[in-house]
Motif scaffolding. Structure first.
Motif, PDB file in Angstrom:
ATOM      1  N   CYS A  51      36.533 -29.278   0.108  1.00 32.51           N
ATOM      2  CA  CYS A  51      35.603 -30.087  -0.714  1.00 32.51           C
ATOM      3  C   CYS A  51      36.273 -31.273  -1.376  1.00 32.51           C
ATOM      4  O   CYS A  51      35.580 -32.167  -1.879  1.00 32.51           O
ATOM      5  N   THR A  97      41.317 -22.152  -2.305  1.00 33.99           N
ATOM      6  CA  THR A  97      41.501 -21.153  -1.254  1.00 33.99           C
ATOM      7  C   THR A  97      41.079 -21.740   0.090  1.00 33.99           C
ATOM      8  O   THR A  97      40.761 -22.923   0.192  1.00 33.99           O
ATOM      9  N   THR A  98      41.082 -20.890   1.132  1.00 38.62           N
ATOM     10  CA  THR A  98      40.625 -21.333   2.456  1.00 38.62           C
ATOM     11  C   THR A  98      39.432 -20.481   2.880  1.00 38.62           C
ATOM     12  O   THR A  98      39.092 -19.499   2.225  1.00 38.62           O
TER      13      THR A  98
HETATM   14  C1  LIG Z   1      40.035 -35.778   4.455  1.00 37.51           C
HETATM   15  S1  LIG Z   1      39.822 -34.734   3.042  1.00 37.51           S
HETATM   16  C2  LIG Z   1      38.040 -34.526   3.001  1.00 37.51           C
HETATM   17  C3  LIG Z   1      37.514 -34.200   1.632  1.00 37.51           C
HETATM   18  C4  LIG Z   1      36.009 -34.114   1.510  1.00 37.51           C
HETATM   19  N1  LIG Z   1      35.464 -33.066   2.348  1.00 37.51           N
HETATM   20  C5  LIG Z   1      35.382 -35.440   1.872  1.00 37.51           C
HETATM   21  O1  LIG Z   1      34.720 -35.565   2.896  1.00 37.51           O
HETATM   22  O2  LIG Z   1      35.556 -36.376   1.078  1.00 37.51           O
HETATM   23  C6  LIG Z   1      40.372 -33.167   3.621  1.00 37.51           C
HETATM   24  C7  LIG Z   1      40.332 -32.123   2.541  1.00 37.51           C
HETATM   25  O3  LIG Z   1      40.550 -30.847   3.133  1.00 37.51           O
HETATM   26  C8  LIG Z   1      41.466 -30.115   2.346  1.00 37.51           C
HETATM   27  N2  LIG Z   1      42.087 -29.135   3.239  1.00 37.51           N
HETATM   28  C9  LIG Z   1      43.015 -29.347   4.196  1.00 37.51           C
HETATM   29  N3  LIG Z   1      43.270 -28.214   4.867  1.00 37.51           N
HETATM   30  C10 LIG Z   1      42.470 -27.271   4.326  1.00 37.51           C
HETATM   31  C11 LIG Z   1      42.240 -25.884   4.580  1.00 37.51           C
HETATM   32  N4  LIG Z   1      42.902 -25.225   5.539  1.00 37.51           N
HETATM   33  N5  LIG Z   1      41.326 -25.226   3.832  1.00 37.51           N
HETATM   34  C12 LIG Z   1      40.650 -25.863   2.841  1.00 37.51           C
HETATM   35  N6  LIG Z   1      40.819 -27.164   2.538  1.00 37.51           N
HETATM   36  C13 LIG Z   1      41.707 -27.854   3.278  1.00 37.51           C
HETATM   37  C14 LIG Z   1      42.381 -31.137   1.734  1.00 37.51           C
HETATM   38  O4  LIG Z   1      43.010 -30.682   0.580  1.00 37.51           O
HETATM   39  C15 LIG Z   1      41.392 -32.285   1.465  1.00 37.51           C
HETATM   40  O5  LIG Z   1      40.783 -32.155   0.218  1.00 37.51           O
END
Ligand SMILES: C[S@@+](CC[C@H](N)C(=O)[O-])C[C@H]1O[C@@H](n2cnc3c(N)ncnc32)[C@H](O)[C@@H]1O
Length: 210
Positions: A51, A97-98
């Motif tokens: 997010c 978390t994931t």
């Molecule tokens: C390019 S940003 C996109 C953020 C948001 N969804 C947007 O569209 O503005 C990618 C996001 O995914 C998160 N992220 C990367 N790998 C992840 C994972 N395995 N699980 C959850 N979040 C993750 C990052 O911390 C970052 O906030």
């Protein structure tokens, strides 16, 4: 600094810059959110994977019962908490978390969204199967993510190499067709495929759990 084993460090490092950068095509973003809202119900429980600063979570919150935003970056989530408080939104929670967190029970969400995060998973089939399991019957999944395999495989491969070397988080070079296939194999039916912005090549896919 090496990010291979701890991609959250990368996102924490760039969090302030990322949070300060405006949405690149605001008209397209608003069109997408309006379309998404047409699928929502006031009783819906929503999960937003990756997010970031929580923009989408906040923008959908008025139209559903509850939104859970998850991300690996504590710094981006701190920005999300701050913005949520400023907007006085009470039905959104953010968790560091994931999607594989075992606290999430199968069949517990009506809608799951993943904006620009699926390409950070190494196994697209595995993550799509997990998303399928977390949805209720007839639940919806919305995905929009970087598909370097559709446009510039060379840059995609270089980014992947940088990820493998630990200079960037590890990325998969996906194609739109690959995501569609993963969705279909998991048991989804793709009900909508729209390109909202002329300035990028990514499709927003809306899939329904059969
Ligand atoms: C390019 S940003 C996109 C953020 C948001 N969804 C947007 O569209 O503005 C990618 C996001 O995914 C998160 N992220 C990367 N790998 C992840 C994972 N395995 N699980 C959850 N979040 C993750 C990052 O911390 C970052 O906030």
């Amino acid at each position: 600094m090496l990010f291979r084993k701890s991609p959250e460090k990368f996102w924490n490092l760039i969090a302030s810059k990322y949070a300060a950068s405006p949405i690149s095509d605001i008209a397209a973003y608003e069109k997408k959110i309006e379309k998404l809202k047409s699928y929502l119900s006031p009783e819906y429980h929503v999960l937003d994977i990756g997010c970031g600063t929580g923009t989408q979570c906040d923008d959908l919150a008025n139209n559903v019962k509850h939104v859970t935003g998850i991300d690996i970056s504590s710094k981006l989530l701190a920005v999300a908490e701050h913005r949520k408080a400023e907007r006085k939104i009470e039905n959104v929670e953010f968790i560091q978390t994931t999607v594989f967190d075992e606290r999430f029970e199968p069949g517990s969400f009506d809608l799951i969204t993943a904006f620009y995060v699926l390409h950070f998973y190494e196994d697209i089939d595995e993550v799509v199967r997990r998303i399928y399991s977390l949805l209720k019957p007839d639940g919806l999944f919305v995905s929009e993510t970087a598909c370097m395999g559709d446009k510039n495989i060379l840059i995609g491969k270089l980014l992947r190499l940088a990820g493998k070397s630990g200079f960037l988080p590890l990325m998969s070079v996906l194609t739109t067709r690959q995501i569609e296939q993963a969705l279909e194999q998991a048991g989804f039916s793709i009900v909508d495929k729209t390109k909202f912005s002329e300035s990028n090549d990514e499709y927003t896919l809306l899939a329904k759990k059969l």
